[in-house]
Design a protein around this motif. Structure first.
Motif, PDB file in Angstrom:
ATOM      1  N   GLY A 158       0.806  -1.224   0.000  1.00  0.00           N
ATOM      2  CA  GLY A 158       0.000   0.000   0.000  1.00  0.00           C
ATOM      3  C   GLY A 158       0.832   1.264   0.000  1.00  0.00           C
ATOM      4  O   GLY A 158       0.356   2.333   0.375  1.00  0.00           O
ATOM      5  N   LYS A 159       2.083   1.169  -0.422  1.00  0.00           N
ATOM      6  CA  LYS A 159       2.990   2.321  -0.407  1.00  0.00           C
ATOM      7  C   LYS A 159       3.025   3.066  -1.739  1.00  0.00           C
ATOM      8  O   LYS A 159       3.645   4.107  -1.846  1.00  0.00           O
ATOM      9  CB  LYS A 159       4.420   1.881  -0.065  1.00  0.00           C
ATOM     10  N   LEU A 160       2.399   2.505  -2.768  1.00  0.00           N
ATOM     11  CA  LEU A 160       2.445   3.105  -4.093  1.00  0.00           C
ATOM     12  C   LEU A 160       1.035   3.116  -4.652  1.00  0.00           C
ATOM     13  O   LEU A 160       0.559   2.133  -5.219  1.00  0.00           O
ATOM     14  CB  LEU A 160       3.398   2.305  -5.001  1.00  0.00           C
ATOM     15  N   GLY A 161       0.351   4.233  -4.462  1.00  0.00           N
ATOM     16  CA  GLY A 161      -1.023   4.351  -4.918  1.00  0.00           C
ATOM     17  C   GLY A 161      -1.101   4.708  -6.394  1.00  0.00           C
ATOM     18  O   GLY A 161      -0.171   5.277  -6.963  1.00  0.00           O
ATOM     19  N   PHE A 162      -2.214   4.377  -7.003  1.00  0.00           N
ATOM     20  CA  PHE A 162      -2.414   4.690  -8.415  1.00  0.00           C
ATOM     21  C   PHE A 162      -3.080   6.046  -8.617  1.00  0.00           C
ATOM     22  O   PHE A 162      -3.161   6.542  -9.735  1.00  0.00           O
ATOM     23  CB  PHE A 162      -3.244   3.595  -9.089  1.00  0.00           C
ATOM     24  N   ARG A 163      -3.581   6.619  -7.533  1.00  0.00           N
ATOM     25  CA  ARG A 163      -4.193   7.950  -7.595  1.00  0.00           C
ATOM     26  C   ARG A 163      -3.574   8.838  -6.513  1.00  0.00           C
ATOM     27  O   ARG A 163      -3.238   8.353  -5.435  1.00  0.00           O
ATOM     28  CB  ARG A 163      -5.703   7.862  -7.367  1.00  0.00           C
ATOM     29  N   PRO A 164      -3.455  10.119  -6.813  1.00  0.00           N
ATOM     30  CA  PRO A 164      -2.881  11.020  -5.797  1.00  0.00           C
ATOM     31  C   PRO A 164      -3.827  11.192  -4.614  1.00  0.00           C
ATOM     32  O   PRO A 164      -5.044  11.119  -4.756  1.00  0.00           O
ATOM     33  CB  PRO A 164      -2.697  12.338  -6.552  1.00  0.00           C
ATOM     34  N   HIS A 165      -3.245  11.404  -3.463  1.00  0.00           N
ATOM     35  CA  HIS A 165      -4.019  11.694  -2.259  1.00  0.00           C
ATOM     36  C   HIS A 165      -4.468  13.145  -2.324  1.00  0.00           C
ATOM     37  O   HIS A 165      -3.736  14.014  -2.793  1.00  0.00           O
ATOM     38  CB  HIS A 165      -3.172  11.492  -1.001  1.00  0.00           C
TER      39      HIS A 165
END
Length: 184
Positions: A158-165
Motif C-alpha cells: 500500500g505504499k504506491l497508490g495509483f491515484r494522488p491523495h
C-alpha cells in the motif's frame, strides 16, 4: 560579475555568496575531516566533503559547482552532526546544489531529474504522488527498468497508490511555487 583569475579559477566572492546563502561561517572549518569520515556516501564522491569545504575557502567556484559530490549528497546531516565547529555542512551542500543548478552545472542529471519530478508532483498535488513522480522521472531519464522490481512490493504494502491523495489547501502549495517563480 564575480572576480575570477583566469590562472587558477579563484573567485573572490564565492565564499561570501555561500556563507550568505547558508548562513554559515566557513572560516571556522579547520579541515578536521569528521564530515568526510562520517559521510555514508563519501565512497561515491569525486571530491570528499572536507575537500569541498577547503575548495570553498579557496574560492574554487567552478570546481565545486561542477562536482558530483554536491549532487550525490543525501542531506542526511551526519557531517553536520559530527562537525566540532557546529557548521551545518549539509545546508552548505544544499546551497551549492542550488547555485550549480542556476548556473547549469549539473554533474549528475538523474539526480536533478528526480528532484524536478518530486517538486512537480508536490506543486501539482500538494504532496508527492509517488507513481506520478516516478512516471515523470522515467519519462525524463528513459530509465524504464530501474527499480521496476520494487513496484510490486511497494504496491502490495500500500505504499504506491495509483491515484494522488487529496489534501486540504492544495492551492496554498501552488501559490508557494508561484511566489518562488516570481522571485526568479
Amino acid at each position: 560579475m564575480p572576480e575570477t583569475s583566469a590562472k587558477d579559477g579563484y573567485n573572490s566572492t564565492f565564499l561570501q555568496q555561500v556563507q550568505e546563502g547558508s548562513e554559515q561561517n566557513l572560516n571556522r572549518c579547520y579541515q578536521c575531516g569528521n564530515c568526510t569520515a562520517g559521510c555514508p556516501l563519501s565512497f561515491a564522491y569525486d571530491i570528499p566533503v572536507n575537500r569541498i569545504m577547503r575548495m570553498l575557502q579557496a574560492g574554487e567556484r567552478h570546481a565545486v559547482l561542477s562536482s558530483k559530490a554536491i549532487w550525490l549528497c543525501a542531506s542526511c546531516e551526519t557531517c553536520t552532526t559530527r562537525c566540532p565547529n557546529e557548521i551545518d555542512v549539509a545546508r552548505i551542500m544544499d546551497v551549492l546544489r542550488h547555485m550549480a543548478r542556476r548556473e547549469g552545472l549539473v554533474a549528475e542529471p538523474p539526480v536533478r531529474h528526480l528532484w524536478d519530478a518530486f517538486l512537480k508532483s508536490v506543486e501539482k498535488y500538494g504532496r508527492v504522488f509517488e507513481a506520478g513522480m516516478m512516471a515523470n522521472f522515467v519519462g525524463r531519464t528513459g530509465r524504464f527498468w530501474t527499480d521496476a522490481d520494487l513496484a510490486p512490493v511497494a504496491i502490495g504494502k500500500g505504499k504506491l497508490g495509483f491515484r494522488p491523495h487529496s489534501i486540504k489547501h492544495q492551492n496554498e502549495v501552488q501559490r508557494i511555487f508561484a511566489r518562488f517563480r516570481e522571485q526568479q
